[in-house]
Design a protein around this motif. Structure first.
Motif, PDB file in Angstrom:
ATOM      1  N   TYR A 186       0.851  -1.203   0.000  1.00 44.05           N
ATOM      2  CA  TYR A 186       0.000   0.000   0.000  1.00 44.05           C
ATOM      3  C   TYR A 186       0.878   1.242   0.000  1.00 44.05           C
ATOM      4  CZ  TYR A 186      -3.278   3.524   1.643  1.00 44.05           C
ATOM      5  OH  TYR A 186      -4.027   4.666   1.759  1.00 44.05           O
ATOM      6  N   GLU A 187       1.973   1.183   0.763  1.00 42.90           N
ATOM      7  CA  GLU A 187       2.893   2.330   0.870  1.00 42.90           C
ATOM      8  C   GLU A 187       3.262   2.852  -0.519  1.00 42.90           C
ATOM      9  OE1 GLU A 187       2.408   3.389   4.158  1.00 42.90           O
ATOM     10  OE2 GLU A 187       4.069   4.445   3.191  1.00 42.90           O
ATOM     11  N   LEU A 188       3.607   1.915  -1.408  1.00 43.50           N
ATOM     12  CA  LEU A 188       4.046   2.348  -2.751  1.00 43.50           C
ATOM     13  C   LEU A 188       2.846   2.613  -3.654  1.00 43.50           C
ATOM     14  CD1 LEU A 188       7.136   0.043  -3.254  1.00 43.50           C
ATOM     15  CD2 LEU A 188       7.117   2.513  -3.525  1.00 43.50           C
ATOM     16  N   VAL A 189       1.846   1.706  -3.611  1.00 44.78           N
ATOM     17  CA  VAL A 189       0.721   1.830  -4.548  1.00 44.78           C
ATOM     18  C   VAL A 189      -0.081   3.101  -4.270  1.00 44.78           C
ATOM     19  CG1 VAL A 189      -1.430   0.759  -5.351  1.00 44.78           C
ATOM     20  CG2 VAL A 189       0.568  -0.670  -4.881  1.00 44.78           C
ATOM     21  N   LYS A 190      -0.163   3.499  -2.974  1.00 46.05           N
ATOM     22  CA  LYS A 190      -1.004   4.683  -2.667  1.00 46.05           C
ATOM     23  C   LYS A 190      -0.418   5.946  -3.294  1.00 46.05           C
ATOM     24  CE  LYS A 190       1.119   6.198   1.668  1.00 46.05           C
ATOM     25  NZ  LYS A 190       1.025   6.297   3.124  1.00 46.05           N
ATOM     26  N   THR A 191       0.916   5.941  -3.522  1.00 42.77           N
ATOM     27  CA  THR A 191       1.491   7.173  -4.098  1.00 42.77           C
ATOM     28  C   THR A 191       1.371   7.176  -5.621  1.00 42.77           C
ATOM     29  OG1 THR A 191       3.607   6.090  -4.320  1.00 42.77           O
ATOM     30  CG2 THR A 191       3.227   7.323  -2.295  1.00 42.77           C
ATOM     31  N   MET A 192       1.153   6.009  -6.206  1.00 41.75           N
ATOM     32  CA  MET A 192       1.054   5.996  -7.663  1.00 41.75           C
ATOM     33  C   MET A 192       0.162   4.837  -8.110  1.00 41.75           C
ATOM     34  SD  MET A 192       3.908   5.577 -10.587  1.00 41.75           S
ATOM     35  CE  MET A 192       4.154   3.906 -10.019  1.00 41.75           C
ATOM     36  N   ARG A 193      -1.033   5.196  -8.568  1.00 42.87           N
ATOM     37  CA  ARG A 193      -2.005   4.166  -8.894  1.00 42.87           C
ATOM     38  C   ARG A 193      -1.594   3.336 -10.115  1.00 42.87           C
ATOM     39  NH1 ARG A 193      -6.758   4.597  -9.166  1.00 42.87           N
ATOM     40  NH2 ARG A 193      -7.091   3.619 -11.178  1.00 42.87           N
ATOM     41  N   ALA A 194      -0.661   3.846 -10.898  1.00 38.90           N
ATOM     42  CA  ALA A 194      -0.206   3.072 -12.074  1.00 38.90           C
ATOM     43  C   ALA A 194       0.483   1.783 -11.625  1.00 38.90           C
ATOM     44  CB  ALA A 194       0.746   3.919 -12.907  1.00 38.90           C
ATOM     45  N   SER A 195       0.797   1.685 -10.331  1.00 42.51           N
ATOM     46  CA  SER A 195       1.411   0.445  -9.792  1.00 42.51           C
ATOM     47  C   SER A 195       0.500  -0.754 -10.053  1.00 42.51           C
ATOM     48  CB  SER A 195       1.617   0.562  -8.280  1.00 42.51           C
ATOM     49  OG  SER A 195       2.235   1.780  -7.962  1.00 42.51           O
ATOM     50  N   ILE A 196      -0.790  -0.488 -10.249  1.00 47.65           N
ATOM     51  CA  ILE A 196      -1.737  -1.591 -10.481  1.00 47.65           C
ATOM     52  C   ILE A 196      -1.338  -2.398 -11.719  1.00 47.65           C
ATOM     53  CG2 ILE A 196      -3.334  -0.212 -11.907  1.00 47.65           C
ATOM     54  CD1 ILE A 196      -4.403  -2.794  -9.273  1.00 47.65           C
ATOM     55  N   MET A 197      -0.506  -1.819 -12.576  1.00 48.34           N
ATOM     56  CA  MET A 197      -0.110  -2.498 -13.809  1.00 48.34           C
ATOM     57  C   MET A 197       0.927  -3.593 -13.600  1.00 48.34           C
ATOM     58  SD  MET A 197      -0.236   0.339 -16.826  1.00 48.34           S
ATOM     59  CE  MET A 197       0.685   1.630 -15.956  1.00 48.34           C
ATOM     60  N   VAL A 198       1.313  -3.869 -12.330  1.00 46.57           N
ATOM     61  CA  VAL A 198       2.154  -5.059 -12.098  1.00 46.57           C
ATOM     62  C   VAL A 198       1.254  -6.294 -11.961  1.00 46.57           C
ATOM     63  CG1 VAL A 198       3.988  -3.714 -10.971  1.00 46.57           C
ATOM     64  CG2 VAL A 198       2.253  -4.837  -9.570  1.00 46.57           C
ATOM     65  N   LEU A 199      -0.040  -6.071 -11.757  1.00 49.19           N
ATOM     66  CA  LEU A 199      -0.955  -7.187 -11.463  1.00 49.19           C
ATOM     67  C   LEU A 199      -1.017  -8.191 -12.612  1.00 49.19           C
ATOM     68  CD1 LEU A 199      -3.099  -8.455  -9.583  1.00 49.19           C
ATOM     69  CD2 LEU A 199      -4.799  -6.915 -10.619  1.00 49.19           C
ATOM     70  N   GLY A 200      -1.299  -7.735 -13.802  1.00 51.70           N
ATOM     71  CA  GLY A 200      -1.433  -8.639 -14.959  1.00 51.70           C
ATOM     72  C   GLY A 200      -0.151  -9.403 -15.247  1.00 51.70           C
ATOM     73  N   PRO A 201       0.983  -8.710 -15.341  1.00 51.15           N
ATOM     74  CA  PRO A 201       2.247  -9.416 -15.600  1.00 51.15           C
ATOM     75  C   PRO A 201       2.614 -10.431 -14.514  1.00 51.15           C
ATOM     76  CG  PRO A 201       2.486  -7.079 -16.083  1.00 51.15           C
ATOM     77  CD  PRO A 201       1.139  -7.246 -15.466  1.00 51.15           C
ATOM     78  N   LEU A 202       2.457 -10.067 -13.225  1.00 47.42           N
ATOM     79  CA  LEU A 202       2.795 -11.012 -12.148  1.00 47.42           C
ATOM     80  C   LEU A 202       1.927 -12.263 -12.256  1.00 47.42           C
ATOM     81  CD1 LEU A 202       3.225  -8.685  -9.031  1.00 47.42           C
ATOM     82  CD2 LEU A 202       5.019 -10.023 -10.164  1.00 47.42           C
ATOM     83  N   LEU A 203       0.645 -12.060 -12.519  1.00 49.55           N
ATOM     84  CA  LEU A 203      -0.289 -13.178 -12.626  1.00 49.55           C
ATOM     85  C   LEU A 203       0.085 -14.082 -13.799  1.00 49.55           C
ATOM     86  CD1 LEU A 203      -2.754 -14.109 -11.129  1.00 49.55           C
ATOM     87  CD2 LEU A 203      -4.162 -12.557 -12.492  1.00 49.55           C
ATOM     88  N   ALA A 204       0.407 -13.458 -14.933  1.00 47.06           N
ATOM     89  CA  ALA A 204       0.710 -14.239 -16.146  1.00 47.06           C
ATOM     90  C   ALA A 204       2.029 -14.982 -16.015  1.00 47.06           C
ATOM     91  CB  ALA A 204       0.751 -13.297 -17.350  1.00 47.06           C
ATOM     92  N   LYS A 205       3.010 -14.345 -15.387  1.00 50.98           N
ATOM     93  CA  LYS A 205       4.366 -14.944 -15.352  1.00 50.98           C
ATOM     94  C   LYS A 205       4.538 -15.880 -14.159  1.00 50.98           C
ATOM     95  CE  LYS A 205       8.801 -14.792 -16.934  1.00 50.98           C
ATOM     96  NZ  LYS A 205       9.459 -15.660 -15.955  1.00 50.98           N
ATOM     97  N   HIS A 206       3.936 -15.471 -12.998  1.00 50.40           N
ATOM     98  CA  HIS A 206       4.192 -16.206 -11.743  1.00 50.40           C
ATOM     99  C   HIS A 206       2.959 -16.871 -11.172  1.00 50.40           C
ATOM    100  CE1 HIS A 206       8.316 -14.717 -11.565  1.00 50.40           C
ATOM    101  NE2 HIS A 206       7.843 -13.538 -11.952  1.00 50.40           N
TER     102      HIS A 206
END
Ligand code: EPZ
Length: 429
Positions: free
Chosen positions: A98-118
């Motif tokens: 939350y610490e990092l995501v709250k400062t920049m909502r574009a962080s949500i774009m790690v969700l798709g890649p993490l899910l697909a790769k890991h």
């Protein structure tokens, strides 16, 4: 930036001081696009090979994204002034705090890649922001359509999937980062995925270009329907980030309202056709070439009414800046904001500078005034802070803009760029 440095969030609230009334003149070079760089940085999660991005702008949001990727074990290396290498082969955490995501909502774009790769990801919900609730329900819906299991718990998105399966997902409304997330996830899904009502922004088209150069099989980039044939894995790639069309248009407006003469270098004019056509209606002289433009402001500025739309329409990210032009135009204009529900906060600050603006729902009615007056104002979001700078450039006297950390998120060295073309602007603590 190597290793796991985190950006310094404790920097004191800095202010910008602008002495208005000076016409801008000379040449200014536009930086690489923030909104192209951010998704392409998260795309590197999909590969175990080097992804080299050239032309990365030096912005707070870029530093935040690097810190987030570093916290997951991503190797990041600064090659030379604006080139970075990312290598995700060592990723050992699928957690975005939350610490990092709250400062920049574009962080949500790690969700798709993490899910697909890991096959798993724990990403904080971004929470709202000044310009609107900005939910991520469509990101989640799209990933569930690809077979992900997603639960929301304690403010986090808990996502898992053995293997994503290609499917068809139609966005009920266009979402830029939503399209990015589904596009990236689909590259490693089994079989074919179709994304309908996809975002057509150039930044998303370039993300797809990078993915294809990594070995993905994507067709229809830049169009409403994108088709992706899943592959087993993705390789390395290198790409030059497209220029920031929002910064470019912001500089065009700065040149016009100060009645200056500017040459704006490093643009891709095909990415801003409708904004250029609209701005020409204010009476300024604009000579536009493929990668630069020349403008000469006119004494009389005609008002330009418009509504914001998804690409290729007038971007919501220049709505506040265009409104400043209308505040000193000869006549009335109407501005309708159709993308975000609360992107008029700059209006209150502009009214404090003498602008004559009324609000009726998501429409602003502006009556041009002779001059704006300097004042102490406060930035509320990234593009509103740019609008306040524009207002300060033409207001009589000294305008002080507070909370410009918003500005530093999306505009690289803005006071240097403006000072080099004749603006009287300086930063104070
Ligand atoms: C991107 O934000 C940009 N950010 C924004 O730029 C830009 O203003 C916006 O697109 C619109 O063009 C980046 O690219 C990093 P959306 P994004 O999803 O993707 C609603 C800047 O200044 N929606 O296209 O978050 C949403 O609330 C920033 O650089 C849902 O309801 O915007 C909005 O009303 C500010 N559910 C509309 O859709 C969802 O799951 C468009 O949002 C997603 C979005």
């Amino acid at each position: 930036m190597q290793g796991h440095q985190s950006p310094d969030y404790k920097t004191p609230l800095k202010k910008l001081v602008i002495n208005g009334g000076y016409p801008l003149s000379g040449s200014v070079r536009i930086s690489g696009s923030k909104n192209a760089a951010l998704p392409m940085m998260t795309a590197s999660i999909l590969s175990d090979h080097d992804i080299i991005l050239n032309g990365i702008p030096d912005l707070a949001d870029v530093r935040t994204m690097i810190a987030l990727l570093n916290s997951m074990g991503m190797y990041t290396k600064k090659n030379h002034n604006d080139s970075f290498t990312f290598n995700a082969s060592g990723i050992n955490s699928k957690f975005a705090s939350y610490e990092l995501v709250k400062t920049m909502r574009a962080s949500i774009m790690v969700l798709g890649p993490l899910l697909a790769k890991h096959g798993e990801a724990k990403v904080s919900l971004p929470g709202g922001c000044a310009i609107g609730a900005r939910p991520v329900d469509l990101h989640i819906q799209g990933l569930e359509k690809l077979g992900a299991t997603i639960e929301i718990k304690d403010g986090y998105i808990l996502a898992s999937s053995d293997r994503l399966i290609g499917s068809t997902y139609s966005f009920p409304k266009k979402s830029v980062t939503g399209t990015a997330n589904i596009l990236m996830a689909a590259t490693l899904a089994e079989g074919e995925t179709k994304i309908l009502n996809a975002a057509c922004e150039p930044e998303i088209a370039q993300l797809g270009e990078l993915l294809n150069s990594m070995g993905a099989k994507i067709q229809g980039l830049g169009k409403d329907c994108i088709t992706i044939e899943g592959v087993e894995n993705l390789g390395g790639a290198e790409i030059e980030i497209i220029p920031d069309r929002i910064e470019a248009i912001t500089m065009v407006i700065a040149g016009i309202i100060t009645r200056g003469e500017l040459r704006i270098e490093n643009i891709n004019s095909s990415h801003m056709q409708q904004p250029i056509e609209l701005i020409r209606k204010c009476g300024a002289k604009l000579e536009v070439f493929e990668d630069y433009l020349y403008l000469k402001g006119s004494d009389l500025i005609s008002p330009i009414s418009f509504q914001t739309n998804p690409y290729p329409g007038i971007p919501t990210d220049i709505q506040a800046q265009l409104m400043v032009l209308n505040t000193v135009a000869e006549g009335d204009s109407k501005v309708k904001e159709t993308i975000f529900e609360n992107r008029f906060m700059h209006i209150l600050e502009l009214k404090r500078m003498g602008a004559n603006i009324g609000i009726d729902g998501n429409t602003a009615i502006i009556t041009g005034v002779q001059k704006l007056n300097s004042a102490q104002v406060m930035a509320t979001d990234l593009r509103a802070s740019a609008a306040l700078i524009l207002a300060g450039l033409i207001a009589d006297g000294e305008t002080i803009i507070d909370r410009i950390y918003h500005l530093d998120r999306g505009y690289e060295s803005i006071e240097e760029k403006l000072s080099n073309i004749g603006a009287k602007v300086r930063r104070i603590d």
